[in-house]
Design a protein around this motif. Structure first.
Motif, PDB file in Angstrom:
ATOM      1  N   THR A 273      47.473  32.454  35.820  1.00 27.03           N
ATOM      2  CA  THR A 273      46.903  31.426  36.694  1.00 27.03           C
ATOM      3  C   THR A 273      47.445  30.049  36.286  1.00 27.03           C
ATOM      4  O   THR A 273      48.331  29.966  35.441  1.00 27.03           O
ATOM      5  CB  THR A 273      45.375  31.372  36.538  1.00 27.03           C
ATOM      6  OG1 THR A 273      45.073  30.871  35.225  1.00 27.03           O
ATOM      7  CG2 THR A 273      44.732  32.734  36.707  1.00 27.03           C
TER       8      THR A 273
ATOM      9  N   THR B  28      40.705  38.522  47.678  1.00 23.93           N
ATOM     10  CA  THR B  28      40.093  37.437  46.906  1.00 23.93           C
ATOM     11  C   THR B  28      39.520  36.425  47.891  1.00 23.93           C
ATOM     12  O   THR B  28      40.195  36.027  48.840  1.00 23.93           O
ATOM     13  CB  THR B  28      41.145  36.776  45.999  1.00 23.93           C
ATOM     14  OG1 THR B  28      41.528  37.716  44.993  1.00 23.93           O
ATOM     15  CG2 THR B  28      40.578  35.539  45.312  1.00 23.93           C
TER      16      THR B  28
ATOM     17  N   ASP C  25      46.101  37.645  46.723  1.00 26.88           N
ATOM     18  CA  ASP C  25      46.292  37.344  45.301  1.00 26.88           C
ATOM     19  C   ASP C  25      47.306  38.306  44.672  1.00 26.88           C
ATOM     20  O   ASP C  25      46.998  39.040  43.730  1.00 26.88           O
ATOM     21  CB  ASP C  25      44.929  37.422  44.583  1.00 26.88           C
ATOM     22  CG  ASP C  25      45.015  37.003  43.124  1.00 26.88           C
ATOM     23  OD1 ASP C  25      46.011  36.352  42.745  1.00 26.88           O
ATOM     24  OD2 ASP C  25      44.091  37.321  42.356  1.00 26.88           O
TER      25      ASP C  25
ATOM     26  N   GLU D 211      41.151  39.138  38.260  1.00 28.88           N
ATOM     27  CA  GLU D 211      41.152  39.395  39.705  1.00 28.88           C
ATOM     28  C   GLU D 211      39.729  39.647  40.208  1.00 28.88           C
ATOM     29  O   GLU D 211      38.929  40.289  39.538  1.00 28.88           O
ATOM     30  CB  GLU D 211      42.006  40.629  40.010  1.00 28.88           C
ATOM     31  CG  GLU D 211      43.492  40.363  39.949  1.00 28.88           C
ATOM     32  CD  GLU D 211      44.274  41.612  40.310  1.00 28.88           C
ATOM     33  OE1 GLU D 211      44.390  41.903  41.514  1.00 28.88           O
ATOM     34  OE2 GLU D 211      44.756  42.279  39.395  1.00 28.88           O
TER      35      GLU D 211
ATOM     36  N   GLN E  92      49.907  40.239  42.565  1.00 28.98           N
ATOM     37  CA  GLN E  92      50.233  40.271  41.142  1.00 28.98           C
ATOM     38  C   GLN E  92      51.658  40.804  40.970  1.00 28.98           C
ATOM     39  O   GLN E  92      52.272  41.249  41.928  1.00 28.98           O
ATOM     40  CB  GLN E  92      49.229  41.165  40.410  1.00 28.98           C
ATOM     41  CG  GLN E  92      47.789  40.706  40.578  1.00 28.98           C
ATOM     42  CD  GLN E  92      47.515  39.367  39.918  1.00 28.98           C
ATOM     43  OE1 GLN E  92      47.815  39.164  38.741  1.00 28.98           O
ATOM     44  NE2 GLN E  92      46.972  38.418  40.671  1.00 28.98           N
TER      45      GLN E  92
END
Lengths: 544, 459
Positions: free
Chosen positions: B146, B17, A117, B371, A119
């Motif tokens: 998102t 995740t 994920d 997150e 960023q």
């Protein structure tokens, strides 16, 4: 003699008609990817070239081919997508690769997706540290046998080295096999590049790691390029159990890490999806001396032929007899089901645009239903998938293919062991027409006058349906509802519309039923309200 | 067990995740763009992005989802995607003839720093944009926010490129629609019609993502906010934004650009949020709320009252997006249920503030956004102490099956059940639809699993 359906349709004018809508450069390029077939003199088709920007295409990306297709179906490797969240999210369970871990304590990570994920700070400062932490967390939580890392677009651009991370983490965790793939979406022109990258990785990191395969039967094969969509691999496994031949590795439907590691102990590789796995088949041959042959379990006849090929290859009469018993046994139900369905399906027409092999394989099933394939094409095939491997030496390597690592493989110093001598292979070819390390391609099996279209565009799809009105159209989810809005039933051949299995004998019966259902479905006759059923409207009833 | 590796024991995760409760920006931008009539979304990146987003939206809506891609190669990733996008614009206007192309970026084109203003102006200079047609864009890097952020950015881009203030103000209320279904919008439009309010809803997915099957494929279905209406939003007297995280940005931009004042409300899910929506509409359109709507409300209250015994105190776990979770959680609380675990992958301070308020009387409630606020976390909480009901998208079915809990599908994507684009969850009628689903969930589950002597035939 009257004209055949295909002669009557005369699809030779399609190209000229369809490219009218294109800008001239696009028209010129697309025209090379649309050919009228002649199996006696197979024409050249342009394929595995870039899709023109702005063309609405079926194709996906390299990541999808590597993670989604080839590595995704293995249940006991943790697949970590290194990148922003989307890629991991979209490749989560969407391909219906079924898997069956026999005992509750056995690993099965298929229902999970794992992502770093990334960023914006990871894009700016690099994501390698986050990836390492993610790997440590995965090991702490799940203690897997293997971890694979898949690179998404930004990873390559910012210079994260997933292979270095994999090496470092492997040192930190010697019991876990950790390896990375540079499968950024922009590499190559379609999923196909990802298949190649995945094949290379399987060879480098897994195949040959474990010599201790314990055979249950005298003979053992690999089934390559079978992804267990809808349970296809399950029915193939069942067949091999019954004929008494081990499947060492299925790549990669219903598979485990151990299967990859022991694949080199098999005697013979059967290749289902030529496009996605032919590199591994070749490498197993070169490195370990395991011959491969094209196989097909889609279609009852094709399944019987493939099984007989296995019997002939091993040349064991007992095995051959067992195979014949299984075929005879299965064909009773198959024939009954086909006869029933055929009353509804005979003479109907179909078009199919899917995969790198499916558009070829499924023609068998449709012909068993008495249906005619008018047009077919691949999403990400190469010329050899269309025209046969004989053209490989003549394929010009372009910049996009040159990006993909080509690994050179040598015979293994200790384990290279040709399972058959050159003479034996020649005898098998002579006696049974088994082609080793060969694939004759889809066009060889398609009739004269049929159309072959590579990387079908949305516009071409609309035109095909409008001009030749097939009874069934086969492709994927992105095409499904477009075709159905036009009043034509659409059968997905990626996910089977949640149906299947369609492989082998049991699968053929399922398929006959499903296509019979499509042929008998009445809802498309209800598209107009009774008060709209005017004679004047008749002419523009189905297509505008 | 499908999720056999999930245990109650949490570790302090910082990087991994697992089973996200979110996806990336571009899919939201693509979705929002479908709500403009004659608009072709375009994904400026690798083919895979476009393919994944179209597939996800197709599976969810069971409708055609059309979009172009710049089909980046390794070369374009190194040298920039300008040539690809200019060619794509030319190709799409020539073949697919949209009114407008809505370009959104991807992590790829953002990482290499493609300048869309410059590229689109080059396409214009090169004559690739036909007279009267337009190319708009928004930046949707996947590594920020998102899918909700992407939706919001696309809606804000409509304002930026279309909304125009003229001296002539109109007695019209803009409704900026947050991420919801066409069914939800159809219900909202019906409510505004019952109120006799003049409104412009944008984006509008009705008659786009619930189009009839009539034998005709329309690349640009009849629905969608027209560009003419989109321009007129600058002359409206007020804007109601439905959903803070997906519409506030657009509302602010419209106020800055055209001086149209706004109020951001929740998506009207549940009676309280619907009450607020109607009261706000009444106030700003200066129209009374008719008796028929009071009656609709009364019917919902009646249904809840009839079902109250089964709802009271039930523990619920939810995952999804802030804009729907906030009113949905409020609705559950207003029915005396106990939403105890709530996660959204979309980072949102507003979510935290609102949830703190809504859940103030449920001390055991836990919620998390951003997150690591993923479904693995949610499942771990459920393992620690169970719930009676799970509400979320299709991916929740694994948890529901493993834990044997009733499951209501809500959110995006719902790939395994039809009808969510047909049956509204907004308004009082939508509330009744939700109550019915929840009751069916509880009672079907009870009827299957209870002792034989406990099987009853009445409520």
């Amino acid at each position: 003699m009257g004209k055949t359906l295909i002669e009557e349709l005369d699809m030779s004018k399609f190209t000229e008609e369809v490219i009218k809508a294109y800008p001239s450069k696009v028209a010129k390029k697309r025209a090379k990817s649309i050919v009228v077939n002649d199996p006696d003199s197979i024409p050249q088709i342009q394929s595995n070239v870039r899709t023109i920007p702005g063309i609405i295409t079926q194709r996906g990306c390299t990541y999808a081919g590597c993670k989604g297709v080839v590595l995704g179906p293995t249940r006991d490797i943790i697949n970590i997508t290194h990148g922003p969240i989307g890629c991991g999210f979209y490749s989560w369970l969407t391909r219906r690769n079924q898997t069956r871990a026999d005992k509750p304590e056995m690993d099965n990570f298929i229902p999970y997706t794992f992502s770093t994920d990334m960023q914006d700070s990871n894009i700016v400062f690099g994501g390698e540290e986050k990836l390492k932490v993610a790997i440590r967390e995965a090991i702490e939580l799940f203690n897997p046998k293997g971890i694979a890392i898949f690179s998404t677009c930004p990873v390559g651009l910012i210079g994260d080295d997933v292979h270095r991370v994999a090496r470092q983490m492997k040192e930190e965790f010697p019991g876990v096999n950790i390896f990375g793939f540079s499968c950024e979406g922009y590499r190559g022109v379609s999923q196909s590049a990802g298949h190649h990258i995945a094949n290379n990785g399987l060879y480098k990191h897994l195949i040959g790691n474990n010599d201790n395969y314990v055979r249950k039967n005298k003979y053992a094969v690999n089934v390559l390029g079978e992804y267990n969509i809808g349970g296809d691999a399950f029915v193939i496994e069942d067949l091999f159990e019954r004929i008494g031949v081990d499947i060492v590795a299925t790549m990669s439907g219903n598979s485990t890490l151990e299967q990859f590691e022991t694949a080199h102990t098999a005697d013979f590789s059967l290749v289902m999806c030529h496009r996605s796995i032919n590199y591994v088949a070749e490498m197993l041959e070169t490195s370990f001396g395991i011959p491969w042959a094209k196989a097909n379990f889609i279609g009852a006849e094709a399944t019987a032929k493939t099984l007989r090929k296995v019997g002939q290859y091993f040349g064991d009469q007992e095995l051959i007899d067992r195979i014949e018993v299984v075929i005879a046994d299965e064909m009773i139900a198959v024939t009954a089901a086909a006869e029933k369905a055929k009353t509804k399906t005979t003479g109907k027409t179909v078009m199919m645009f899917v995969g790198g092999s499916r558009a070829h394989h499924y023609q068998e099933l449709f012909s068993e239903l008495g249906m005619e394939t008018l047009v077919a094409g691949y999403e990400f095939g190469h010329r050899d998938d269309y025209e046969g491997r004989r053209v490989i030496p003549t394929i010009k390597i372009d910049a996009d293919s040159r990006n993909i690592e080509e690994i050179t493989v040598y015979p293994d110093a200790t384990r290279y062991n040709p399972r058959k001598s050159e003479e034996e292979l020649a005898q098998l070819k002579e006696a049974f027409d088994i082609e080793f390390n060969e694939y004759k391609g889809m066009m060889n099996d398609m009739k004269k006058g049929t159309l072959v279209v590579d990387d079908l565009s949305h516009h071409e799809m609309e035109k095909l349906v409008e001009m030749y009105k097939p009874d069934v159209f086969c492709a994927g989810i992105k095409e499904k509802y477009v075709v159905q809005k036009m009043g034509i039933p659409m059968k997905q051949l990626h996910n089977y519309d949640n149906g299947g299995p369609y492989a082998a004998f049991a699968g053929a019966i399922n398929f006959y039923k499903d296509i019979e259902m499509i042929a008998c479905s009445t809802i498309f006759k209800q598209m107009k309200a009774p008060w709209e059923m005017e004679e004047v409207l008749e002419a523009e009833y189905v297509f505008n | 067990m499908l999720l056999r590796h999930t245990t109650a024991k949490e570790i302090d995760r910082k990087a991994l995740t697992i089973n996200p409760a979110k996806t990336c920006q571009p899919v939201g931008a693509m979705y929002a763009a479908l709500g403009i009539h004659g608009c072709l979304p375009h994904s400026h990146g690798s083919q895979g992005c476009c393919s994944y987003h179209r597939s996800a939206l197709s599976r969810h809506f069971r409708e055609p989802i059309m979009a172009g891609t710049s089909s980046f190669s390794e070369g374009s990733s190194v040298f920039g995607g300008s040539a690809n996008l200019v060619q794509a614009i030319d190709t799409m206007f020539t073949i697919y003839k949209p009114e407008v192309i809505a370009v959104h970026t991807t992590c790829l084109s953002e990482t290499i720093g493609d300048d869309l203003t410059q590229i689109i102006s080059k396409a214009n200079d090169d004559g690739c944009v036909p007279e009267g047609k337009q190319v708009i864009y928004c930046n949707t890097p996947s590594y920020v926010g998102t899918h909700v952020t992407g939706y919001s950015n696309q809606v804000a881009a409509f304002i930026k490129f279309f909304s125009t203030a003229t001296p002539k103000k109109r007695n019209v209320i803009n409704i900026a629609a947050g991420w919801m279904e066409p069914s939800d919008q159809r219900e909202i439009k019906r409510l505004t019609q019952v109120m006799e309010a003049r409104t412009i809803l944008f984006p509008d997915f009705t008659d786009v993502l619930d189009a009839p099957l009539d034998g005709h494929y329309k690349m640009y279905p009849t629905g969608g906010t027209t560009i003419a209406d989109m321009k007129l939003t600058g002359d409206s007297k007020f804007t109601l934004g439905l959903g803070q995280s997906s519409t506030e940005d657009a509302c602010i931009k419209l106020e800055n650009k055209c001086k149209v004042k706004f109020e951001v409300l929740d998506i009207p899910i549940g009676f309280k949020a619907t009450d607020r929506f109607l009261m706000s509409l009444s106030r700003h359109a200066n129209l009374p709320i008719p008796q028929s709507l009071s009656d609709e409300r009364g019917r919902l209250i009646d249904l809840i009252s009839d079902s109250s015994k089964y709802l009271y105190g039930k523990r619920v776990a939810l995952f999804g997006d802030p804009d729907t979770l906030i009113p949905l959680t409020e609705f559950l609380v207003s029915m005396d249920m106990k939403p105890v675990y709530i996660v959204t992958g979309t980072p949102s301070k507003y979510f935290t503030e609102r949830m703190t308020e809504i859940l103030k009387d449920i001390p055991e409630a836990k919620f998390k956004s951003g997150e690591m606020a993923d479904m693995f976390q949610l499942h771990q909480w459920i393992k620690q102490e169970g719930v009676d009901l799970l509400i979320g998208n299709t991916y929740g079915k694994y948890i529901a099956r493993d834990e044997n809990i009733p499951f209501i599908r809500f959110g995006f994507p719902i790939a395994d059940r039809p009808g969510h684009n047909y049956f509204a969850k907004t308004g009082y009628d939508g509330g009744a639809n939700l109550v019915k689903q929840i009751m069916d969930g509880f009672l079907d589950h009870f009827d299957r699993t209870c002792l034989e002597e406990k099987v009853e035939w009445q409520l």
